[in-house]
Design a protein around this motif. Sequence first.
Motif, PDB file in Angstrom:
ATOM      1  N   LYS A  10     -63.780  52.495 -19.903  1.00 28.73           N
ATOM      2  CA  LYS A  10     -63.032  53.662 -19.452  1.00 28.73           C
ATOM      3  C   LYS A  10     -63.188  53.938 -17.960  1.00 28.73           C
ATOM      4  O   LYS A  10     -62.423  54.673 -17.375  1.00 28.73           O
ATOM      5  CB  LYS A  10     -63.469  54.904 -20.246  1.00 28.73           C
ATOM      6  N   TYR A  12     -63.215  53.787 -13.980  1.00 28.55           N
ATOM      7  CA  TYR A  12     -62.647  53.197 -12.771  1.00 28.55           C
ATOM      8  C   TYR A  12     -63.795  52.925 -11.818  1.00 28.55           C
ATOM      9  O   TYR A  12     -64.841  53.572 -11.871  1.00 28.55           O
ATOM     10  CB  TYR A  12     -61.676  54.173 -12.100  1.00 28.55           C
ATOM     11  N   ASN A 193     -56.702  48.660 -12.610  1.00 27.27           N
ATOM     12  CA  ASN A 193     -56.823  50.119 -12.552  1.00 27.27           C
ATOM     13  C   ASN A 193     -55.550  50.831 -12.986  1.00 27.27           C
ATOM     14  O   ASN A 193     -55.602  51.895 -13.617  1.00 27.27           O
ATOM     15  CB  ASN A 193     -57.220  50.558 -11.141  1.00 27.27           C
ATOM     16  N   LEU A 196     -55.645  51.039 -16.613  1.00 27.50           N
ATOM     17  CA  LEU A 196     -56.468  52.160 -17.070  1.00 27.50           C
ATOM     18  C   LEU A 196     -55.708  53.479 -16.974  1.00 27.50           C
ATOM     19  O   LEU A 196     -55.833  54.350 -17.840  1.00 27.50           O
ATOM     20  CB  LEU A 196     -57.753  52.245 -16.246  1.00 27.50           C
ATOM     21  N   TYR A 199     -53.458  53.604 -19.861  1.00 31.83           N
ATOM     22  CA  TYR A 199     -54.241  53.740 -21.098  1.00 31.83           C
ATOM     23  C   TYR A 199     -54.673  55.194 -21.311  1.00 31.83           C
ATOM     24  O   TYR A 199     -54.588  55.734 -22.410  1.00 31.83           O
ATOM     25  CB  TYR A 199     -55.457  52.823 -21.042  1.00 31.83           C
ATOM     26  N   HIS A 200     -55.141  55.826 -20.232  1.00 31.88           N
ATOM     27  CA  HIS A 200     -55.653  57.195 -20.334  1.00 31.88           C
ATOM     28  C   HIS A 200     -54.599  58.261 -20.048  1.00 31.88           C
ATOM     29  O   HIS A 200     -54.834  59.440 -20.324  1.00 31.88           O
ATOM     30  CB  HIS A 200     -56.812  57.400 -19.351  1.00 31.88           C
ATOM     31  N   TRP A 215     -53.047  44.426 -17.899  1.00 33.11           N
ATOM     32  CA  TRP A 215     -54.315  43.721 -18.089  1.00 33.11           C
ATOM     33  C   TRP A 215     -54.103  42.242 -18.349  1.00 33.11           C
ATOM     34  O   TRP A 215     -54.914  41.413 -17.942  1.00 33.11           O
ATOM     35  CB  TRP A 215     -55.099  44.366 -19.229  1.00 33.11           C
ATOM     36  N   ASN A 229     -60.940  44.225 -22.053  1.00 34.74           N
ATOM     37  CA  ASN A 229     -60.070  45.301 -22.539  1.00 34.74           C
ATOM     38  C   ASN A 229     -58.944  44.767 -23.417  1.00 34.74           C
ATOM     39  O   ASN A 229     -58.567  45.393 -24.418  1.00 34.74           O
ATOM     40  CB  ASN A 229     -59.499  46.096 -21.371  1.00 34.74           C
TER      41      ASN A 229
END
Length: 316
Positions: A10, A12, A193, A196, A199-200, A215, A229
């Motif tokens: 999770k 960065y 990044n 991410l 994803y979040h 990714w 990931n």
Amino acid sequence: MNAAWFMVVKGYNSRMDSLSVSRKGVSRHFLPGMLFALFLCLPDIAGAGRKGEKTSTVDEMRESITFSVMMKAATQDDDTAAQLWLADMYFTGKGGDQNYAKAREWYLKAAQKQARDAYYNLGVMYILGKGVEKDPEAGAAWLEKAALDGDVEAQYFLGQMVFNGEGVKTDQEKAAYWWGMGAARDEKKSLYNLGLSYYHGHGVMPDDVRAVDLWRRASAQGMKEAQYNLAVMYDEGRGVPQDMGKALAFFIRAGEQGHPLAQVALGWIYETGRSGVPMDILEAIRWYEMAAAQGMAEATQRLQVLRGTAGFGMAQ
């Protein structure tokens, strides 16, 4: 430990430790005045060789010739690449004494002629406080000039700065914007990044499919964090159809590159026979040992259980 243990990393990158001066400038510019400058400095070079006063070895003479050529090209011909080269030499101290003030002077000269590397390197100097008072805001401004001119490293680091609020206001949407610019150029750290972010849902709408795609592109460049990931996403069936075989393959690719979480995951998979692989305690121990050597407490605990005696045969 159970199946729910596997999770996407999770975090960065929250540090700017890898920020360093770019030394690509000379290779990206033609030096129109170099031959002329060489002829101009030949008398000085020859004199130095005869008298033995300025150079004592072949390497020293070569460095003296190079520096003389570059200095004349930078000053007499106002050559951008030579100015960048001199700035790099003064910044790193290679070929002479380190002098940040002179490095900054030459970077500024090159920046006046819109040299992208000069923008980037001036940003580095202000962010790290090299030769100037540390000023992340000024550094970010220089990086932005380089980023807008297409420098992928500047785009990545700007994303880092605004995401983490390092010297500038925290702005997840702007971070995603800068990483998006880097991702468009297939820069692997920005790809990772930005994945991410999707994803979040940081600065963008959550999108597992988009995260997987980003990714996958970073993974193709050998980025072990992206490979790990992807393994988790295939394991859980997030953004892709669940595929334990592909999950295992990505865990192995990341683990072989030294990713500690992937190594722990592989230990658990072989210990339990998960993901459709035959149970193999020796293989589990092998992966746990690699992870334990990197300080992974979960791996150390599993090794103790599997061996029955704490510390027996543990990787040091």
